[in-house]
Design a protein around this motif. Structure first.
Motif, PDB file in Angstrom:
ATOM      1  N   GLN A  50       0.710  -1.225   0.031  1.00  0.00           N
ATOM      2  CA  GLN A  50       0.200   0.040  -0.010  1.00  0.00           C
ATOM      3  C   GLN A  50       0.886   1.232   0.046  1.00  0.00           C
ATOM      4  O   GLN A  50       0.508   2.093  -0.678  1.00  0.00           O
ATOM      5  N   ARG A  51       1.884   1.304   0.961  1.00  0.00           N
ATOM      6  CA  ARG A  51       2.817   2.422   0.919  1.00  0.00           C
ATOM      7  C   ARG A  51       3.712   2.350  -0.519  1.00  0.00           C
ATOM      8  O   ARG A  51       3.626   3.874  -0.903  1.00  0.00           O
ATOM      9  N   GLU A  52       3.968   1.579  -1.056  1.00  0.00           N
ATOM     10  CA  GLU A  52       4.643   1.473  -2.286  1.00  0.00           C
ATOM     11  C   GLU A  52       3.628   1.951  -3.440  1.00  0.00           C
ATOM     12  O   GLU A  52       3.993   2.880  -4.295  1.00  0.00           O
ATOM     13  N   PHE A  53       2.396   1.626  -3.387  1.00  0.00           N
ATOM     14  CA  PHE A  53       1.309   2.172  -4.515  1.00  0.00           C
ATOM     15  C   PHE A  53       1.011   3.590  -4.101  1.00  0.00           C
ATOM     16  O   PHE A  53       1.075   4.458  -5.173  1.00  0.00           O
ATOM     17  N   ALA A  54       0.980   4.063  -2.846  1.00  0.00           N
ATOM     18  CA  ALA A  54       0.667   5.327  -2.427  1.00  0.00           C
ATOM     19  C   ALA A  54       1.805   6.625  -2.995  1.00  0.00           C
ATOM     20  O   ALA A  54       1.565   7.530  -3.494  1.00  0.00           O
TER      21      ALA A  54
END
Length: 217
Positions: A50-54
């Protein structure tokens, strides 16, 4: 190297490898401040993903701003590729510690890829590398690392061509030939928009313990 300095070095390297018509932005996947916009969420993904995507979406909005476009949500399409605003196309890549985005107008192509500068597992060689690519690496003591670099080059070329072809390719659909810090990606099969033998030109470097490969045109 602190995160901000590492990201600045990455942005500088990418900027030097791309034409001025391409906007470049970076983000830190480890930064908890990165927040996905509505429509961008990955509800079933682990926190790291999720952090990488955001981070990718945050950097993409910064790149859009450079091109004079307002910030907007960039949801994932059915093919899992970002849905860019009309008239634009782009490429997002990230590792656990770095995220890079390049955005340009749809008349152009761009594909970027970041990979940790580690050896490619021998178990993947027959999947990733064509026989002629393996032949070039035979006997080279750096072959496992060069194999990873070829993998990255294929990823960048795949991302660049996809905006035009909308075709999922296997690794053997492209043959990579390096000449120092540049490479040619040659199509080994007919793809919408590309006949057998058509080529894409890319550039490669090593930055922050990562291989960075870029295809533009």
């Amino acid at each position: 190297m602190p995160a901000l300095a590492a990201l600045a070095a990455l942005a500088t390297a990418a900027r030097a490898m791309l034409p001025a018509t391409v906007a470049v932005a970076t983000a830190d996947p480890m930064a908890v401040a990165q927040i996905a916009w509505p429509g961008e969420t990955l509800p079933n993904a682990v926190l790291t993903r999720q952090r990488e995507f955001a981070a990718g979406r945050s950097a993409a909005r910064a790149a859009l701003h450079q091109l004079g476009h307002p910030a907007t949500a960039l949801p994932m399409g059915p093919d899992r590729a970002p849905i860019w605003p009309p008239g634009l196309t782009g490429s997002i890549t990230h590792s656990a510690t770095l995220c890079l985005v390049a955005v340009t107008h749809t008349a152009n192509l761009v594909g970027v890829d970041l990979e940790p500068a580690t050896p490619l597992s021998p178990d993947l060689w027959d999947v990733v590398l064509r026989p002629e690519e393996q032949a070039v690496l035979a006997g080279n003591p750096n072959a496992p690392f060069l194999a990873k670099l070829i993998f990255s080059a294929k990823e960048a070329a795949y991302k660049a061509q996809y905006a035009r072809s909308r075709t999922l390719l296997d690794f053997d659909a492209l043959q990579i030939v390096f000449a120092e810090n540049t490479f040619t990606a040659r199509f080994t099969q007919n793809v919408p928009g590309y006949a057998i033998g058509a080529t894409l030109i890319g550039r490669a470097t090593t930055i922050q313990n990562h291989f960075l490969t870029i295809v533009s045109g």
